[in-house]
Design an enzyme around this catalytic site. Sequence first.
Site, PDB file in Angstrom:
ATOM      1  N   HIS A   1      68.226  74.785  -7.732  1.00 50.77           N
ATOM      2  CA  HIS A   1      67.549  74.711  -9.018  1.00 50.77           C
ATOM      3  C   HIS A   1      66.045  74.669  -8.761  1.00 50.77           C
ATOM      4  O   HIS A   1      65.588  73.931  -7.889  1.00 50.77           O
ATOM      5  CB  HIS A   1      67.929  73.426  -9.766  1.00 50.77           C
ATOM      6  CG  HIS A   1      69.333  73.372 -10.206  1.00 50.77           C
ATOM      7  ND1 HIS A   1      69.729  73.730 -11.477  1.00 50.77           N
ATOM      8  CD2 HIS A   1      70.464  72.998  -9.552  1.00 50.77           C
ATOM      9  CE1 HIS A   1      71.037  73.574 -11.582  1.00 50.77           C
ATOM     10  NE2 HIS A   1      71.498  73.128 -10.431  1.00 50.77           N
TER      11      HIS A   1
ATOM     12  N   HIS B   1      73.634  77.103  -4.739  1.00 47.39           N
ATOM     13  CA  HIS B   1      72.486  77.478  -5.563  1.00 47.39           C
ATOM     14  C   HIS B   1      71.440  76.370  -5.517  1.00 47.39           C
ATOM     15  O   HIS B   1      71.755  75.205  -5.320  1.00 47.39           O
ATOM     16  CB  HIS B   1      72.891  77.773  -7.007  1.00 47.39           C
ATOM     17  CG  HIS B   1      73.518  76.628  -7.732  1.00 47.39           C
ATOM     18  ND1 HIS B   1      74.802  76.181  -7.482  1.00 47.39           N
ATOM     19  CD2 HIS B   1      73.041  75.834  -8.720  1.00 47.39           C
ATOM     20  CE1 HIS B   1      75.079  75.170  -8.279  1.00 47.39           C
ATOM     21  NE2 HIS B   1      74.024  74.918  -9.046  1.00 47.39           N
TER      22      HIS B   1
END
Length: 134
Positions: A101, A99
């Site tokens: 941010h 992932h």
Amino acid sequence: MSDCIFCMIKDHQINSTVLYEDDICMAILDLSQATRGHALVISKVHYDSVLEADDEALAHMIVVAKTLANQIKKNLNAQGINILTNAKEAAGQTVSHLHFHIIPRYDQYDGFDPKFTDHQGKWDLEEIKNEILK
């Protein structure tokens, strides 16, 4: 992975605030909100981190992150954006699922404080280069 929270989110088993979704990734608002508008771009395929990710998926995800970051910056009146990913626990990765941010920055007092320590002159850069490239 059945116990991965991001796998459960991408499979819509856990509710999230979805900003974007396609066959490769989805973007959601982070529950922790390091700053107002903090979002995550998560892969649909489970990769432990950026280090294991498929190059095509990775390329697509960074374009999605860039597009969303520009939208967040403009519409939330942020002064800047941090786009980052952590790979492995020693680097601060707390969820073992790829992932990115997207952290909007409003000023230096907005609550997010990434720091780089200056180690200039501490290590021999040529020696480090030779170790990396061997």
